[in-house]
Design a protein around this motif. Structure first.
Motif, mmCIF file in Angstrom:
data_model
loop_
_atom_site.group_PDB
_atom_site.id
_atom_site.type_symbol
_atom_site.label_atom_id
_atom_site.label_comp_id
_atom_site.label_asym_id
_atom_site.label_seq_id
_atom_site.Cartn_x
_atom_site.Cartn_y
_atom_site.Cartn_z
ATOM 1 N N GLN A 186 0.814 -1.202 0.000
ATOM 2 C CA GLN A 186 0.000 0.000 0.000
ATOM 3 C C GLN A 186 0.856 1.264 0.000
ATOM 4 O O GLN A 186 1.983 1.274 0.499
ATOM 5 C CB GLN A 186 -0.926 -0.006 1.223
ATOM 6 N N ARG A 187 0.305 2.310 -0.565
ATOM 7 C CA ARG A 187 1.028 3.580 -0.684
ATOM 8 C C ARG A 187 1.504 4.072 0.678
ATOM 9 O O ARG A 187 2.654 4.511 0.823
ATOM 10 C CB ARG A 187 0.089 4.603 -1.343
ATOM 11 N N GLU A 188 0.645 3.985 1.695
ATOM 12 C CA GLU A 188 1.022 4.482 3.021
ATOM 13 C C GLU A 188 2.201 3.697 3.597
ATOM 14 O O GLU A 188 3.080 4.263 4.260
ATOM 15 C CB GLU A 188 -0.173 4.393 3.975
ATOM 16 N N GLU A 189 2.232 2.394 3.346
ATOM 17 C CA GLU A 189 3.335 1.563 3.837
ATOM 18 C C GLU A 189 4.643 1.918 3.125
ATOM 19 O O GLU A 189 5.684 2.100 3.763
ATOM 20 C CB GLU A 189 3.014 0.083 3.616
ATOM 21 N N LEU A 190 4.583 2.026 1.809
ATOM 22 C CA LEU A 190 5.792 2.320 1.044
ATOM 23 C C LEU A 190 6.296 3.725 1.318
ATOM 24 O O LEU A 190 7.496 3.999 1.195
ATOM 25 C CB LEU A 190 5.526 2.116 -0.444
ATOM 26 N N ASP A 191 5.392 4.633 1.694
ATOM 27 C CA ASP A 191 5.826 5.979 2.066
ATOM 28 C C ASP A 191 6.750 5.941 3.284
ATOM 29 O O ASP A 191 7.658 6.775 3.414
ATOM 30 C CB ASP A 191 4.622 6.871 2.359
ATOM 31 N N GLU A 192 6.525 4.987 4.190
ATOM 32 C CA GLU A 192 7.412 4.858 5.355
ATOM 33 C C GLU A 192 8.834 4.487 4.918
ATOM 34 O O GLU A 192 9.822 4.978 5.473
ATOM 35 C CB GLU A 192 6.858 3.798 6.312
ATOM 36 N N LEU A 193 8.939 3.607 3.917
ATOM 37 C CA LEU A 193 10.260 3.272 3.389
ATOM 38 C C LEU A 193 10.894 4.486 2.738
ATOM 39 O O LEU A 193 12.085 4.769 2.955
ATOM 40 C CB LEU A 193 10.141 2.128 2.378
ATOM 41 N N LEU A 194 10.116 5.215 1.957
ATOM 42 C CA LEU A 194 10.651 6.401 1.288
ATOM 43 C C LEU A 194 11.132 7.429 2.301
ATOM 44 O O LEU A 194 12.175 8.067 2.107
ATOM 45 C CB LEU A 194 9.570 7.002 0.384
ATOM 46 N N GLU A 195 10.410 7.569 3.393
ATOM 47 C CA GLU A 195 10.825 8.511 4.435
ATOM 48 C C GLU A 195 12.140 8.070 5.080
ATOM 49 O O GLU A 195 13.004 8.895 5.385
ATOM 50 C CB GLU A 195 9.723 8.631 5.492
ATOM 51 N N ALA A 196 12.303 6.768 5.293
ATOM 52 C CA ALA A 196 13.553 6.269 5.879
ATOM 53 C C ALA A 196 14.723 6.512 4.931
ATOM 54 O O ALA A 196 15.811 6.925 5.355
ATOM 55 C CB ALA A 196 13.420 4.775 6.191
ATOM 56 N N VAL A 197 14.504 6.259 3.634
ATOM 57 C CA VAL A 197 15.574 6.502 2.657
ATOM 58 C C VAL A 197 15.891 7.992 2.577
ATOM 59 O O VAL A 197 17.058 8.391 2.497
ATOM 60 C CB VAL A 197 15.172 5.953 1.275
ATOM 61 N N LEU A 198 14.856 8.827 2.601
ATOM 62 C CA LEU A 198 15.068 10.271 2.538
ATOM 63 C C LEU A 198 15.867 10.760 3.735
ATOM 64 O O LEU A 198 16.806 11.551 3.594
ATOM 65 C CB LEU A 198 13.714 10.985 2.473
ATOM 66 N N ALA A 199 15.519 10.273 4.933
ATOM 67 C CA ALA A 199 16.264 10.672 6.130
ATOM 68 C C ALA A 199 17.720 10.229 6.030
ATOM 69 O O ALA A 199 18.641 10.971 6.383
ATOM 70 C CB ALA A 199 15.609 10.078 7.381
ATOM 71 N N GLY A 200 17.943 9.009 5.544
ATOM 72 C CA GLY A 200 19.306 8.528 5.381
ATOM 73 C C GLY A 200 20.077 9.300 4.339
ATOM 74 O O GLY A 200 21.256 9.645 4.536
ATOM 75 N N SER A 201 19.439 9.624 3.218
ATOM 76 C CA SER A 201 20.138 10.334 2.154
ATOM 77 C C SER A 201 20.452 11.769 2.557
ATOM 78 O O SER A 201 21.477 12.328 2.139
ATOM 79 C CB SER A 201 19.314 10.304 0.865
ATOM 80 N N GLN A 202 19.597 12.383 3.374
ATOM 81 C CA GLN A 202 19.904 13.724 3.876
ATOM 82 C C GLN A 202 21.171 13.709 4.724
ATOM 83 O O GLN A 202 22.029 14.594 4.605
ATOM 84 C CB GLN A 202 18.718 14.253 4.683
ATOM 85 N N GLU A 203 21.308 12.684 5.578
ATOM 86 C CA GLU A 203 22.521 12.564 6.380
ATOM 87 C C GLU A 203 23.745 12.337 5.488
ATOM 88 O O GLU A 203 24.828 12.873 5.743
ATOM 89 C CB GLU A 203 22.379 11.425 7.384
ATOM 90 N N CYS A 204 23.572 11.554 4.449
ATOM 91 C CA CYS A 204 24.687 11.296 3.533
ATOM 92 C C CYS A 204 25.105 12.573 2.823
ATOM 93 O O CYS A 204 26.299 12.830 2.618
ATOM 94 C CB CYS A 204 24.305 10.221 2.518
#
Length: 518
Positions: A186-204
């Motif tokens: 579901q879109r809401e579930e995959l958004d959680e993954l996208l948020e985790a990747v976004l947070a990680g990429s910001q740190e990178c």
């Protein structure tokens, strides 16, 4: 030709947009000659011809500063063949970040072993163990003929191993990305993954700054060219396993005159974009799991009469109740990643079955150990995820919107029940990543020497049909096939290894289309 990258605005942090200019290219009309008022069309230029197998070359004038590192390598690999020693060095090359073209310095860690005088560079997947470790491990398994002719040289690719590692994704996000629910659709579930990747990429981005977009296959090809120059050889001889096959074809497009004896051992399909390649990997992994399950039944392994159902039940259970393990937990995503990791080496299949059976009994320790390198440092080596994420997203121009990700997940999880979800997640990773303006080049040069391309019938990371497509697309590709299972055939199939040895050592190309039994 430089790959200029547009940095996306809201994707990571407010970034400067680099706009690439366009210019009119040269005329494509045929040359015209005039003589005695008569117009004559000049003959069309002849197509370039394939080159012969290049010579090994004379003794190199190596300018690198090598230091003995045998004991460190023994501690990492375990027992070594008698008399085998290793030395290590560091390569300095140009960083060439988009904001500072042809400037800055990249530092790549190197390892060397062998009693020959001719360098043979070995490179592996960006998402696996560091290149120095992979090369050292493979060197211990290669026949004496190769070790006696060559110095086996391994290099940690940018952002991996000890090559200025991209150790930048926070541990919490790293665990979340690797352990993410492989059946989320579901879109809401995959958004959680996208948020985790976004947070990680910001740190990178904060930690790496301009280096972030300089970790890619295009620039790694220039590292290989700098390595060739430092080794003092006229041509680069190399083996590339898996995704590193794309690195060697990129090198060949950029530096065709420096291509020596190349061998590609399993590789992504160059006729498919990154989404198509992820889909093929899910298909390949499902097929290899069926081979694993049949082998499991023959051995009366502890997964019972239906190994697929046993693993499927374990994945379903750990979606809501992760397995306990010392210092961590093993959710469903890590269970699936452990299976993928274990399928890559057929010799490890009994251990994989034992780890899955232990998981079914509530013990996640063995599954945690299989996936530990992805999420936690291993000695001096950083987690694998960070370099894999950065390089993979820097290498592709494809960006799939969130709504499309949900549609893909529903389709792939249905068609590939065990591995479709994690394949979709790799596509989701890059959704908010800066987009490179230009994709990696397609293999098309016809003026190269013969390049053997090995397909493994049951490779969980490279669909056999996809590697076949690379052999077809590469004008001088020489297809070879192994009917076995695992990721990579060299040093696993005696038949393939002997043919590769004849090519590398004596310059005898394999018979086109040769097939080796399991």
């Amino acid at each position: 030709m430089r790959r200029t990258i547009h940095r996306a605005g809201a994707a990571l942090l407010p970034l400067l947009l680099v706009v690439a200019g366009c210019s009119v290219g040269p005329s494509q009309r045929p040359a015209v000659a005039y003589h005695d008022s008569e117009q004559q069309v000049a003959p069309a230029p002849q197509a370039p011809k394939p080159q012969p197998v290049p010579p090994l070359g004379s003794a190199p004038t190596d300018s690198l500063n090598w230091q003995d590192c045998t004991e460190q390598t023994r501690a990492e690999l375990g027992a070594l063949p008698p008399g085998m020693t290793f030395s290590c060095s560091r390569l300095l090359s140009t960083l060439d970040a988009p904001e500072a073209p042809e400037q800055g310095t990249a530092r790549n860690s190197l390892i060397r072993t062998g009693s020959g005088r001719v360098p043979l560079v070995v490179v592996g997947d960006i998402g696996g163990e560091p290149g120095t470790t992979f090369a050292a491990r493979l060197a211990t398994q290669l026949p004496p003929e190769i070790r006696g002719t060559f110095d086996i040289v391994g290099m940690d690719r940018r952002g991996t191993g000890e090559s200025e590692p991209a150790d930048c994704v926070p541990p919490q996000q790293r665990e979340q990305i690797v352990g993410f629910d492989p059946r989320a659709t579901q879109r809401e579930e995959l958004d959680e993954l996208l948020e985790a990747v976004l947070a990680g990429s910001q740190e990178c981005l904060l930690k790496l700054d301009e280096r972030l977009q300089a970790y890619d296959t295009w620039r790694t090809a220039s590292d290989l060219e700098e390595l060739r120059l430092e080794l003092g050889v006229p041509r680069l001889h190399a083996i590339g396993r898996g995704e590193a096959g794309r690195l060697l074809t990129t090198y060949a497009e950029r530096y065709p005159g420096a291509v020596g004896r190349f061998v590609i051992d399993g590789a992504p399909d160059p006729t498919r974009d990154s989404m198509g390649q992820s889909e093929q990997q899910a298909q390949a992994a499902e097929q290899v799991f069926d081979v694993f399950a049949a082998d499991c039944l023959r051995r009366a392994c502890p997964l019972g009469p239906n190994p697929r159902q046993a693993v499927s039940d374990l994945v379903e259970r750990t979606r809501t109740a992760p397995l306990p393990a010392q210092g961590t937990t093993v959710p469903a995503g890590r269970v699936t990643q452990a299976v993928l990791q274990g399928l890559s080496d057929r010799n490890s299949w009994p251990a994989l079955a034992e780890a899955l059976a232990a998981g079914s009994r509530g013990d996640g320790a063995r599954l945690a150990a299989l996936t530990a390198p992805q999420v936690a440092p291993q000695g001096v080596n950083p987690p694998w995820l960070d370099g894999d994420l950065i390089t993979s997203c820097n290498d592709t121009t494809l960006r799939v919107p969130p709504q499309r990700s949900s549609e893909l997940a529903q389709d792939w999880v249905h068609r590939f029940p065990l591995f479709g979800g994690v394949a979709v997640q790799r596509v989701v990773w890059c959704g908010s990543w800066p987009v490179p303006q230009q994709p990696l080049p397609t293999p098309r040069r016809a003026d190269l020497p013969p390049i053997p391309v090995i397909t493994t019938a049951h490779d969980p990371k490279a669909l056999a049909l996809g590697t076949d497509h690379l052999a077809d697309e590469l004008p001088t590709g020489v297809p070879m096939r192994w009917q076995g299972a695992g990721h990579g055939a060299i040093a696993r199939s005696t038949c393939i290894t002997d043919a590769v040895s004849r090519f590398l050592v004596r310059g005898v190309p394999p018979t086109e289309g040769m097939a080796c039994p399991e």
